[in-house]
Design a protein around this motif. Structure first.
Motif, mmCIF file in Angstrom:
data_model
loop_
_atom_site.group_PDB
_atom_site.id
_atom_site.type_symbol
_atom_site.label_atom_id
_atom_site.label_comp_id
_atom_site.label_asym_id
_atom_site.label_seq_id
_atom_site.Cartn_x
_atom_site.Cartn_y
_atom_site.Cartn_z
ATOM 1 N N UNK A 192 0.830 -1.207 0.000
ATOM 2 C CA UNK A 192 0.000 0.000 0.000
ATOM 3 C C UNK A 192 0.862 1.252 0.000
ATOM 4 N N UNK A 193 1.923 1.248 0.803
ATOM 5 C CA UNK A 193 2.805 2.414 0.890
ATOM 6 C C UNK A 193 3.533 2.658 -0.434
ATOM 7 N N UNK A 194 4.003 1.592 -1.070
ATOM 8 C CA UNK A 194 4.772 1.723 -2.308
ATOM 9 C C UNK A 194 3.890 2.144 -3.476
ATOM 10 N N UNK A 195 2.677 1.593 -3.531
ATOM 11 C CA UNK A 195 1.822 1.803 -4.710
ATOM 12 C C UNK A 195 0.767 2.883 -4.535
ATOM 13 N N UNK A 196 0.372 3.154 -3.294
ATOM 14 C CA UNK A 196 -0.703 4.104 -3.056
ATOM 15 C C UNK A 196 -2.081 3.546 -3.327
ATOM 16 N N UNK A 197 -2.184 2.250 -3.574
ATOM 17 C CA UNK A 197 -3.475 1.630 -3.867
ATOM 18 C C UNK A 197 -4.350 1.613 -2.613
ATOM 19 N N UNK A 198 -5.645 1.732 -2.794
ATOM 20 C CA UNK A 198 -6.604 1.646 -1.689
ATOM 21 C C UNK A 198 -6.698 0.177 -1.269
ATOM 22 N N UNK A 199 -6.224 -0.131 -0.070
ATOM 23 C CA UNK A 199 -6.111 -1.519 0.359
ATOM 24 C C UNK A 199 -6.695 -1.719 1.755
ATOM 25 N N UNK A 200 -7.508 -2.750 1.900
ATOM 26 C CA UNK A 200 -8.055 -3.162 3.182
ATOM 27 C C UNK A 200 -7.366 -4.468 3.559
ATOM 28 N N UNK A 201 -6.668 -4.475 4.698
ATOM 29 C CA UNK A 201 -5.790 -5.597 5.028
ATOM 30 C C UNK A 201 -6.350 -6.490 6.125
ATOM 31 N N UNK A 202 -6.276 -7.775 5.909
ATOM 32 C CA UNK A 202 -6.431 -8.779 6.965
ATOM 33 C C UNK A 202 -5.249 -8.626 7.910
ATOM 34 N N UNK A 203 -5.413 -9.033 9.172
ATOM 35 C CA UNK A 203 -4.397 -8.711 10.182
ATOM 36 C C UNK A 203 -3.526 -9.896 10.609
ATOM 37 N N UNK A 204 -3.109 -10.730 9.661
ATOM 38 C CA UNK A 204 -2.196 -11.820 9.977
ATOM 39 C C UNK A 204 -0.749 -11.354 9.968
ATOM 40 N N UNK A 205 0.147 -12.233 10.422
ATOM 41 C CA UNK A 205 1.577 -11.916 10.405
ATOM 42 C C UNK A 205 2.389 -13.202 10.472
ATOM 43 N N UNK A 206 3.652 -13.099 10.061
ATOM 44 C CA UNK A 206 4.587 -14.221 10.097
ATOM 45 C C UNK A 206 5.343 -14.201 11.412
ATOM 46 N N UNK A 207 5.399 -15.338 12.105
ATOM 47 C CA UNK A 207 6.049 -15.367 13.413
ATOM 48 C C UNK A 207 7.552 -15.129 13.312
ATOM 49 N N UNK A 208 8.133 -15.370 12.158
ATOM 50 C CA UNK A 208 9.570 -15.107 11.992
ATOM 51 C C UNK A 208 9.801 -13.617 11.770
ATOM 52 N N UNK A 209 9.176 -13.055 10.764
ATOM 53 C CA UNK A 209 9.470 -11.669 10.388
ATOM 54 C C UNK A 209 8.950 -10.655 11.397
ATOM 55 N N UNK A 210 7.888 -10.985 12.089
ATOM 56 C CA UNK A 210 7.342 -10.064 13.085
ATOM 57 C C UNK A 210 8.285 -9.891 14.277
ATOM 58 N N UNK A 211 9.194 -10.835 14.468
ATOM 59 C CA UNK A 211 10.058 -10.832 15.641
ATOM 60 C C UNK A 211 11.297 -9.953 15.506
#
Length: 349
Positions: A192-211
């Motif tokens: 969303x930040x890179x493209x500026x597209x209107x985006x509605x996000x689900x709130x999942x995450x990766x346990x590796x990258x979130x850490x």
């Protein structure tokens, strides 16, 4: 009830336990070589080929190479399996990767070392809850990350990998479309930040990258000012902000090879070091910090589900024929539509 409240109620993201990272069984070099030789014989007997993800154990990756298999991201794993003449695919990774391979090659037998290896992104996006969420926003184009179940893919208009997520979002934005994105909120926010597209996000995450920890990474950068920082876009925005390169697994490997830095701090699963070291053997790779002052880590830069893939259970699967991936044919056909859309788009790009 406002839209945000509805969104949170429908998401109903389940809680799940992160398994303790398992260690490969201790073996002497002769024992390991004998087990690898046995697996190679079994692969020939079963007319099978191995496809392994970059995040699996180095022993699994090396065996895939030695036996004529392939190491790649989830999409390329499935594409290689589809094009290979083998009638059995042995997918070393996590369950959604086996499902994707089966969807693309429904006529082939797909085995995995274990069916317990899953993904926090998949677990955080149950198909029923996700479908209800989509129903609330029928005006949006549904784009899901490859790290989802076959049933979630079947509900989508597009499937994307991290390597083409931005390009697909730009393509849809140019058509004036709004996006409903799942499941990784960090990758979604990045797109969303890179493209500026209107985006509605689900709130999942990766346990590796979130850490990955921002302050600890800043300190590590100060300690190694000559280091390049490579970050996967499943990471939080504060980590991405410190990156020299943000990209998919393949893109990060290419960056490690092409950039002049002698050292790299890498914010993704450390299983990738196997291929990075092959691509740039003269360079040094350091894990981005996953714990700060007085803190402990849940993943320690390695997916605990990926770690379930081992030589022992790989051999057992080939001997027994157990751990076969099956996908409901109707769901498989529905999921193939957005997958094929992605493949066609990637081919054109």
């Amino acid at each position: 009830m406002n839209a945000n409240t509805t969104q949170m109620n429908v998401m109903n993201i389940p809680l799940f336990d992160v398994p303790a990272t398992s260690m490969p069984a201790l073996m002497t070099v002769p024992e390991k070589n004998a087990l690898k030789a046995r697996i190679r014989d079994l692969l020939k007997r079963e007319n099978a080929v191995m496809v392994a993800h970059y995040y699996t154990d180095p022993d699994i990756q090396s065996l895939a190479e030695e036996s004529g298999g392939y190491i790649a991201d989830s999409l390329e794993m499935a594409r290689f399996g589809k094009e290979h003449e083998a009638t059995t695919l042995v997918v070393c990774g996590v369950r959604f990767m086996g499902e994707t391979a089966k969807i693309l090659s429904p006529e082939k037998r797909v085995l995995m070392p274990t069916l317990e290896a899953t993904c926090s992104l998949d677990l955080a996006c149950p198909a029923e809850s996700f479908s209800k969420f989509c129903d609330l926003h029928p005006e949006r184009t549904v784009v899901v990350y490859a790290n989802t179940s076959a049933a979630v893919k079947a509900r989508a208009d597009w499937v994307v990998t991290s390597s083409i997520a931005v390009k697909v979002a730009e393509h849809l934005a140019a058509q004036g479309k709004k996006i409903l994105w799942a499941p990784d909120r960090y990758l979604g926010n990045y797109v969303e930040q890179v493209t500026g597209v209107d985006m509605l996000c689900w709130q999942g995450s990766c346990v590796v990258h979130e850490e990955f920890k921002t302050q600890a990474l800043e300190m590590l950068k100060e300690k190694h000012p000559e280091a390049g920082v490579l970050v996967h876009p499943e990471s939080p925005a504060s980590i991405i902000a410190l990156a020299d390169v943000v990209g998919s697994t393949t893109q990060l490997i290419n960056a490690a090879q092409q950039m002049p830095n002698p050292i790299f701090i890498v914010a993704t699963d450390k299983g990738i070091f196997y291929k990075m070291s092959q691509a740039a053997p003269e360079k040094t790779f350091i894990e981005a910090p996953t714990m700060g002052e007085g803190a402990t880590c849940r993943s320690c830069a390695h997916c605990p589900w990926m770690a379930m893939n081992g030589l022992d259970n790989l051999a057992t699967t080939l001997e027994s024929g157990n751990n076969e991936i099956l996908v409901d044919p109707v769901i498989g056909q529905q999921a193939m539509v957005p997958l094929q859309r992605m493949l066609d788009f990637a081919r054109q790009g």
